[in-house]
Design a protein around this motif. Structure first.
Motif, PDB file in Angstrom:
ATOM      1  N   ARG A  67       0.821  -1.215   0.000  1.00  0.00           N
ATOM      2  CA  ARG A  67       0.000   0.000   0.000  1.00  0.00           C
ATOM      3  C   ARG A  67       0.854   1.264   0.000  1.00  0.00           C
ATOM      4  O   ARG A  67       0.562   2.230  -0.710  1.00  0.00           O
ATOM      5  CB  ARG A  67      -0.934  -0.015   1.224  1.00  0.00           C
ATOM      6  CG  ARG A  67      -1.669   1.308   1.490  1.00  0.00           C
ATOM      7  CD  ARG A  67      -2.650   1.681   0.394  1.00  0.00           C
ATOM      8  NE  ARG A  67      -3.086   3.076   0.516  1.00  0.00           N
ATOM      9  CZ  ARG A  67      -4.133   3.486   1.218  1.00  0.00           C
ATOM     10  NH1 ARG A  67      -4.866   2.620   1.901  1.00  0.00           N
ATOM     11  NH2 ARG A  67      -4.472   4.765   1.248  1.00  0.00           N
ATOM     12  N   VAL A  68       1.900   1.289   0.805  1.00  0.00           N
ATOM     13  CA  VAL A  68       2.747   2.486   0.862  1.00  0.00           C
ATOM     14  C   VAL A  68       3.415   2.730  -0.496  1.00  0.00           C
ATOM     15  O   VAL A  68       3.421   3.853  -1.004  1.00  0.00           O
ATOM     16  CB  VAL A  68       3.802   2.361   1.978  1.00  0.00           C
ATOM     17  CG1 VAL A  68       4.801   3.514   1.916  1.00  0.00           C
ATOM     18  CG2 VAL A  68       3.127   2.316   3.347  1.00  0.00           C
ATOM     19  N   GLN A  69       3.943   1.653  -1.081  1.00  0.00           N
ATOM     20  CA  GLN A  69       4.563   1.775  -2.405  1.00  0.00           C
ATOM     21  C   GLN A  69       3.539   2.268  -3.429  1.00  0.00           C
ATOM     22  O   GLN A  69       3.816   3.141  -4.251  1.00  0.00           O
ATOM     23  CB  GLN A  69       5.112   0.408  -2.832  1.00  0.00           C
ATOM     24  CG  GLN A  69       5.992   0.432  -4.071  1.00  0.00           C
ATOM     25  CD  GLN A  69       7.420   0.825  -3.771  1.00  0.00           C
ATOM     26  OE1 GLN A  69       7.694   1.472  -2.759  1.00  0.00           O
ATOM     27  NE2 GLN A  69       8.333   0.441  -4.643  1.00  0.00           N
ATOM     28  N   GLY A  70       2.330   1.720  -3.349  1.00  0.00           N
ATOM     29  CA  GLY A  70       1.271   2.123  -4.268  1.00  0.00           C
ATOM     30  C   GLY A  70       0.906   3.588  -4.118  1.00  0.00           C
ATOM     31  O   GLY A  70       0.645   4.281  -5.109  1.00  0.00           O
ATOM     32  N   ASP A  71       0.880   4.078  -2.880  1.00  0.00           N
ATOM     33  CA  ASP A  71       0.565   5.493  -2.653  1.00  0.00           C
ATOM     34  C   ASP A  71       1.630   6.396  -3.261  1.00  0.00           C
ATOM     35  O   ASP A  71       1.316   7.443  -3.837  1.00  0.00           O
ATOM     36  CB  ASP A  71       0.428   5.774  -1.155  1.00  0.00           C
ATOM     37  CG  ASP A  71      -0.954   5.401  -0.622  1.00  0.00           C
ATOM     38  OD1 ASP A  71      -1.802   4.983  -1.428  1.00  0.00           O
ATOM     39  OD2 ASP A  71      -1.183   5.538   0.590  1.00  0.00           O
ATOM     40  N   TYR A  72       2.896   5.997  -3.144  1.00  0.00           N
ATOM     41  CA  TYR A  72       3.954   6.798  -3.771  1.00  0.00           C
ATOM     42  C   TYR A  72       3.827   6.770  -5.295  1.00  0.00           C
ATOM     43  O   TYR A  72       4.057   7.780  -5.971  1.00  0.00           O
ATOM     44  CB  TYR A  72       5.336   6.315  -3.334  1.00  0.00           C
ATOM     45  CG  TYR A  72       5.744   6.830  -1.982  1.00  0.00           C
ATOM     46  CD1 TYR A  72       5.964   8.185  -1.776  1.00  0.00           C
ATOM     47  CD2 TYR A  72       5.919   5.973  -0.896  1.00  0.00           C
ATOM     48  CE1 TYR A  72       6.326   8.681  -0.535  1.00  0.00           C
ATOM     49  CE2 TYR A  72       6.277   6.457   0.362  1.00  0.00           C
ATOM     50  CZ  TYR A  72       6.485   7.807   0.531  1.00  0.00           C
ATOM     51  OH  TYR A  72       6.845   8.307   1.769  1.00  0.00           O
ATOM     52  N   MET A  73       3.434   5.630  -5.854  1.00  0.00           N
ATOM     53  CA  MET A  73       3.203   5.553  -7.300  1.00  0.00           C
ATOM     54  C   MET A  73       2.074   6.503  -7.708  1.00  0.00           C
ATOM     55  O   MET A  73       2.154   7.188  -8.733  1.00  0.00           O
ATOM     56  CB  MET A  73       2.867   4.108  -7.694  1.00  0.00           C
ATOM     57  CG  MET A  73       4.046   3.158  -7.562  1.00  0.00           C
ATOM     58  SD  MET A  73       3.548   1.406  -7.604  1.00  0.00           S
ATOM     59  CE  MET A  73       2.999   1.251  -9.287  1.00  0.00           C
ATOM     60  N   GLY A  74       1.036   6.559  -6.879  1.00  0.00           N
ATOM     61  CA  GLY A  74      -0.063   7.484  -7.143  1.00  0.00           C
ATOM     62  C   GLY A  74       0.389   8.934  -7.091  1.00  0.00           C
ATOM     63  O   GLY A  74      -0.057   9.773  -7.886  1.00  0.00           O
ATOM     64  N   MET A  75       1.287   9.251  -6.155  1.00  0.00           N
ATOM     65  CA  MET A  75       1.814  10.621  -6.060  1.00  0.00           C
ATOM     66  C   MET A  75       2.570  10.998  -7.326  1.00  0.00           C
ATOM     67  O   MET A  75       2.459  12.132  -7.821  1.00  0.00           O
ATOM     68  CB  MET A  75       2.743  10.743  -4.856  1.00  0.00           C
ATOM     69  CG  MET A  75       2.052  10.736  -3.515  1.00  0.00           C
ATOM     70  SD  MET A  75       3.271  10.910  -2.186  1.00  0.00           S
ATOM     71  CE  MET A  75       2.693   9.662  -1.043  1.00  0.00           C
ATOM     72  N   LEU A  76       3.341  10.056  -7.863  1.00  0.00           N
ATOM     73  CA  LEU A  76       4.078  10.335  -9.098  1.00  0.00           C
ATOM     74  C   LEU A  76       3.111  10.556 -10.261  1.00  0.00           C
ATOM     75  O   LEU A  76       3.370  11.381 -11.142  1.00  0.00           O
ATOM     76  CB  LEU A  76       5.042   9.190  -9.406  1.00  0.00           C
ATOM     77  CG  LEU A  76       6.157   8.966  -8.373  1.00  0.00           C
ATOM     78  CD1 LEU A  76       7.038   7.794  -8.777  1.00  0.00           C
ATOM     79  CD2 LEU A  76       7.011  10.220  -8.193  1.00  0.00           C
ATOM     80  N   ALA A  77       1.986   9.842 -10.249  1.00  0.00           N
ATOM     81  CA  ALA A  77       0.969  10.061 -11.290  1.00  0.00           C
ATOM     82  C   ALA A  77       0.434  11.478 -11.234  1.00  0.00           C
ATOM     83  O   ALA A  77       0.190  12.112 -12.275  1.00  0.00           O
ATOM     84  CB  ALA A  77      -0.171   9.046 -11.118  1.00  0.00           C
ATOM     85  N   THR A  78       0.259  12.029 -10.019  1.00  0.00           N
ATOM     86  CA  THR A  78      -0.236  13.413  -9.914  1.00  0.00           C
ATOM     87  C   THR A  78       0.782  14.400 -10.483  1.00  0.00           C
ATOM     88  O   THR A  78       0.391  15.445 -11.013  1.00  0.00           O
ATOM     89  CB  THR A  78      -0.563  13.812  -8.456  1.00  0.00           C
ATOM     90  OG1 THR A  78       0.635  13.969  -7.693  1.00  0.00           O
ATOM     91  CG2 THR A  78      -1.476  12.801  -7.788  1.00  0.00           C
ATOM     92  N   VAL A  79       2.061  14.076 -10.374  1.00  0.00           N
ATOM     93  CA  VAL A  79       3.089  14.974 -10.927  1.00  0.00           C
ATOM     94  C   VAL A  79       3.013  14.992 -12.453  1.00  0.00           C
ATOM     95  O   VAL A  79       3.163  16.044 -13.088  1.00  0.00           O
ATOM     96  CB  VAL A  79       4.495  14.571 -10.442  1.00  0.00           C
ATOM     97  CG1 VAL A  79       5.572  15.427 -11.114  1.00  0.00           C
ATOM     98  CG2 VAL A  79       4.601  14.710  -8.925  1.00  0.00           C
ATOM     99  N   ILE A  80       2.762  13.842 -13.056  1.00  0.00           N
ATOM    100  CA  ILE A  80       2.603  13.788 -14.515  1.00  0.00           C
ATOM    101  C   ILE A  80       1.442  14.688 -14.946  1.00  0.00           C
ATOM    102  O   ILE A  80       1.560  15.497 -15.873  1.00  0.00           O
ATOM    103  CB  ILE A  80       2.367  12.335 -14.980  1.00  0.00           C
ATOM    104  CG1 ILE A  80       3.633  11.497 -14.766  1.00  0.00           C
ATOM    105  CG2 ILE A  80       1.937  12.287 -16.444  1.00  0.00           C
ATOM    106  CD1 ILE A  80       3.449  10.014 -15.001  1.00  0.00           C
ATOM    107  N   ASN A  81       0.312  14.570 -14.253  1.00  0.00           N
ATOM    108  CA  ASN A  81      -0.846  15.427 -14.578  1.00  0.00           C
ATOM    109  C   ASN A  81      -0.536  16.901 -14.331  1.00  0.00           C
ATOM    110  O   ASN A  81      -0.941  17.774 -15.105  1.00  0.00           O
ATOM    111  CB  ASN A  81      -2.057  15.010 -13.744  1.00  0.00           C
ATOM    112  CG  ASN A  81      -2.713  13.747 -14.247  1.00  0.00           C
ATOM    113  OD1 ASN A  81      -2.530  13.360 -15.398  1.00  0.00           O
ATOM    114  ND2 ASN A  81      -3.483  13.091 -13.400  1.00  0.00           N
TER     115      ASN A  81
END
Length: 234
Positions: A67-81
């Protein structure tokens, strides 16, 4: 104008437009034009955008990712947007700054509250990426926290529906829309507007939230001009 400084919360899923994934350039263009319209009138604009069109942290556990790794992946997705909307805003002649909750100096400034406020005072559109930099917090929580930190007058939550309803209007044709709600009413009735952390932050710091349809051209301009649109929670 009804507001001097706003925090605009945009949905990552909304950036997909009619697609099933990724970023729709037509939707980006519409958002940029709407933001430019209010920016040219002197409104100070801060933006938080989700990453659900690319990756959602809550998907992680279903796919076997921590879950923690997944949340960081989600944060990187927000940077792309955030980078996509930054580029589109600049194409329309606005000065912007992208500030990140995670250090990545090649593309973003680190978030420093005083610097963010100064950028806004200088008329720059400030985009906050990578959430608050910690797992277990949504971009709704980021929007509430950043709004409080930069002393925004209001959180404008742009969605694909035009407010808060008694039920999901896309599924229930009898759902009725609220024009106004109090924070206590939302908590009591359990309306799913934001996650509870985000909602409580706004409640405790007296920051109103307006839920409105961002996908309808001109709605943002109407809102900041004082027109009653969407649902006001205060």
């Amino acid at each position: 104008m009804a507001y001097k400084r706003i925090l605009l919360k945009l949905s990552g899923e909304a950036l997909m437009g009619e697609q099933n994934y990724g970023i729709d350039s037509a939707r980006l263009e519409q958002y940029a034009k709407d933001i430019k319209q209010i920016h040219d009138q002197g409104i100070e604009v801060a933006i938080v955008i989700g990453g659900g069109n690319i990756y959602r942290g809550v998907q992680a556990e279903k796919s076997g990712i921590d879950r923690v790794q997944g949340d960081y992946m989600g944060m990187l997705a927000t940077v792309i947007n955030a980078m996509a909307i930054q580029s589109t805003l600049e194409k329309h002649g606005m000065y912007t700054r992208l500030m990140s909750g995670i250090k990545m100096e090649a593309v973003c400034e680190p978030f420093i509250r005083r610097r963010a406020v100064r950028h806004l005072e200088k008329g720059r559109v400030v985009i906050f990426g990578a959430g608050i930099g910690n797992p277990y917090f949504t971009t709704d929580s980021t929007a509430s926290l950043r709004a409080i930190e930069v002393e925004a007058d209001v959180v404008l939550k742009g969605t694909r529906v035009d407010g808060v309803y008694t039920a999901d209007p896309e599924k229930d044709p009898n759902a009725t829309k609220f024009d106004n709600l109090t924070f206590d009413e939302v908590i009591k009735q359990g309306y799913n507007i934001m996650d509870m952390t985000a909602f409580t932050l706004c409640h405790e710091n007296n920051v109103p939230i307006i839920v409105f349809d961002m996908n309808k051209k001109g709605n943002l301009q109407k809102l900041v001009s004082g027109e009653k649109l969407g649902t006001l929670i205060s």
